[in-house]
Design an enzyme around this catalytic site. Structure first.
Site, short mmCIF file in Angstrom:
data_model
loop_
_atom_site.label_atom_id
_atom_site.label_comp_id
_atom_site.label_asym_id
_atom_site.label_seq_id
_atom_site.Cartn_x
_atom_site.Cartn_y
_atom_site.Cartn_z
N GLY A 106 0.82 -1.20 0.00
CA GLY A 106 0.00 0.00 0.00
C GLY A 106 0.85 1.26 0.00
N ARG A 133 1.13 -5.42 -5.54
CA ARG A 133 1.26 -6.62 -4.72
C ARG A 133 1.48 -7.79 -5.68
NH1 ARG A 133 -0.44 -4.84 0.33
NH2 ARG A 133 -1.91 -3.11 0.29
N ASP A 145 4.78 -4.80 6.20
CA ASP A 145 5.15 -6.17 6.58
C ASP A 145 5.20 -7.13 5.40
OD1 ASP A 145 2.41 -6.20 6.22
OD2 ASP A 145 1.94 -7.08 8.16
N THR A 205 4.16 2.70 5.72
CA THR A 205 2.79 2.20 5.89
C THR A 205 2.04 3.15 6.81
OG1 THR A 205 1.45 0.44 6.88
CG2 THR A 205 3.70 0.62 7.68
N ASP A 240 -0.30 2.44 8.72
CA ASP A 240 -0.81 1.76 9.91
C ASP A 240 0.09 1.91 11.14
OD1 ASP A 240 -3.11 0.86 8.68
OD2 ASP A 240 -2.19 -1.02 8.01
N ASP A 285 2.39 -0.02 12.25
CA ASP A 285 2.33 -1.28 12.97
C ASP A 285 3.61 -2.10 12.92
OD1 ASP A 285 2.14 -1.82 10.28
OD2 ASP A 285 0.47 -3.22 10.44
N ARG A 339 -6.59 -2.55 9.81
CA ARG A 339 -7.11 -3.92 9.84
C ARG A 339 -6.64 -4.66 11.09
NH1 ARG A 339 -5.00 -5.34 5.47
NH2 ARG A 339 -3.28 -6.59 6.29
#
Length: 323
Positions: free
Chosen positions: A11, A72, A103, A126, A128, A130, A172
């Site tokens: 992403g 991807r 990741d 990213t 996120d 994370d 997510r």
């Protein structure tokens, strides 16, 4: 090391272009050739690799998305696909890689290194936030501010109509965007994957606010919350509360776009240069990160394998500040 390549994968995130720019300008400064790989691992397999120079990254620091494009790649998940990618890199004389992504990107880079030994240093891109091994990831700050801007606007219409809004943000598996945009936007509740919040608790908290004469409410929901997405949660709440006009706003991919914030531009620049200079100093199979304002390197195995805990103080703050 005489020649390296940089690519973006997974992403997109605001600030990726700033990261590319820093790596390219850093390579030029250090007298190293650098190439850009277009469309991530797919482009690597197909040999879509072009030399980059200072002009290649001129006037991109303020742009969202990624000039190298992203994808991807299913083919890269196969041994045959990775062999094709390695053959293309060797043909171009590439001696090291800078991988900008999350990741999935680093999982692929880890396997690639284990099979072929090509040194790779990652830069965490990213929204996120994370990844273990860095306080913040490229794009996170911009995504939070994009979500916050939307929440502020939703608050205006919620107040005008005495409405209850459920606002869904990306996340997510991570509640980082939700918790920060929720606190910044004055949300009554924030629902995140890391902490269970039952529908009963949601209704109780909202009812207590209405009893204190609150006329509108906002609940920020991370898309991966255990009770479901914002639409599902809103339906569960509506089935038990009938006196409120309940609306849902799903912010979606607007959180990925837009001009990166100053914080993201500076972070991305540090990480892009840090990834390049990490390769130069012999780092491999690691991610560059910033912890306590210092550049650090964390193995891909740790960065994707360890859980990055959500700050419990922030979760506690939501409850206190909603009173």
């Amino acid at each position: 090391m005489n020649k390296v390549a940089i690519f973006t994968s997974g992403g997109d995130a605001p600030g990726m272009n700033a990261c590319i720019r820093a790596a390219v300008r850093g390579a030029i400064y250090h007298g190293i050739e650098i190439c850009g790989i277009y469309r991530g691992y797919d482009g690597m397999i197909e040999g879509d690799i072009e030399p980059m120079n200072s002009y290649s990254v001129s006037n991109i620091i303020q742009k969202g998305g990624t000039i190298l494009k992203s994808a991807r790649s299913k083919e890269f998940m196969t041994k045959e696909g990775r062999q094709k990618a390695y053959d293309q890199l060797k043909k171009k004389g590439i001696e090291g890689l800078i991988a900008v992504g999350g990741d999935g990107t680093f999982t692929g880079a880890k396997v690639f290194f284990e099979e072929f030994g090509l040194p790779t240093v990652g830069a965490p891109g990213t929204i996120d936030n994370d990844l273990f091994g860095t306080d913040y990831t490229i794009g996170f700050d911009t995504a939070v501010n994009t979500a916050l801007d939307a929440i502020d606007k939703i608050r205006d219409t919620a107040n005008s109509h005495n409405r209850l809004f459920f606002v869904e943000v990306m996340g997510r598996d991570s509640g980082y965007i939700a918790i920060r945009s929720g606190i910044g936007g004055g949300a009554e509740l924030v629902m995140v994957p890391e902490t269970a919040t039952s529908i009963t608790e949601v209704i109780t908290t909202l009812q207590e606010g209405w009893n204190r004469q609150k006329t509108s409410s906002i609940v920020v929901v991370a898309e991966g919350d255990e009770e479901g997405n914002a639409m599902e949660i809103a339906e569960k709440v509506k089935s038990q509360i009938h006196m409120k006009d309940v609306k849902v706003s799903i912010l979606g991919h607007i959180q990925r776009g837009g001009s990166p914030s100053a914080q993201d531009r500076i972070l991305a620049s540090r990480l892009g240069l840090g990834a390049l200079e990490g390769l130069m100093s012999g780092q491999k199979n690691v991610m560059a990160g910033i912890i306590n304002d210092k550049l650090v390197y964390t193995s891909f195995e740790e960065s994707i394998g360890k859980t990055k805990a959500l700050n419990q103080d922030l979760i506690r703050m939501v409850k206190i500040l909603s009173v």
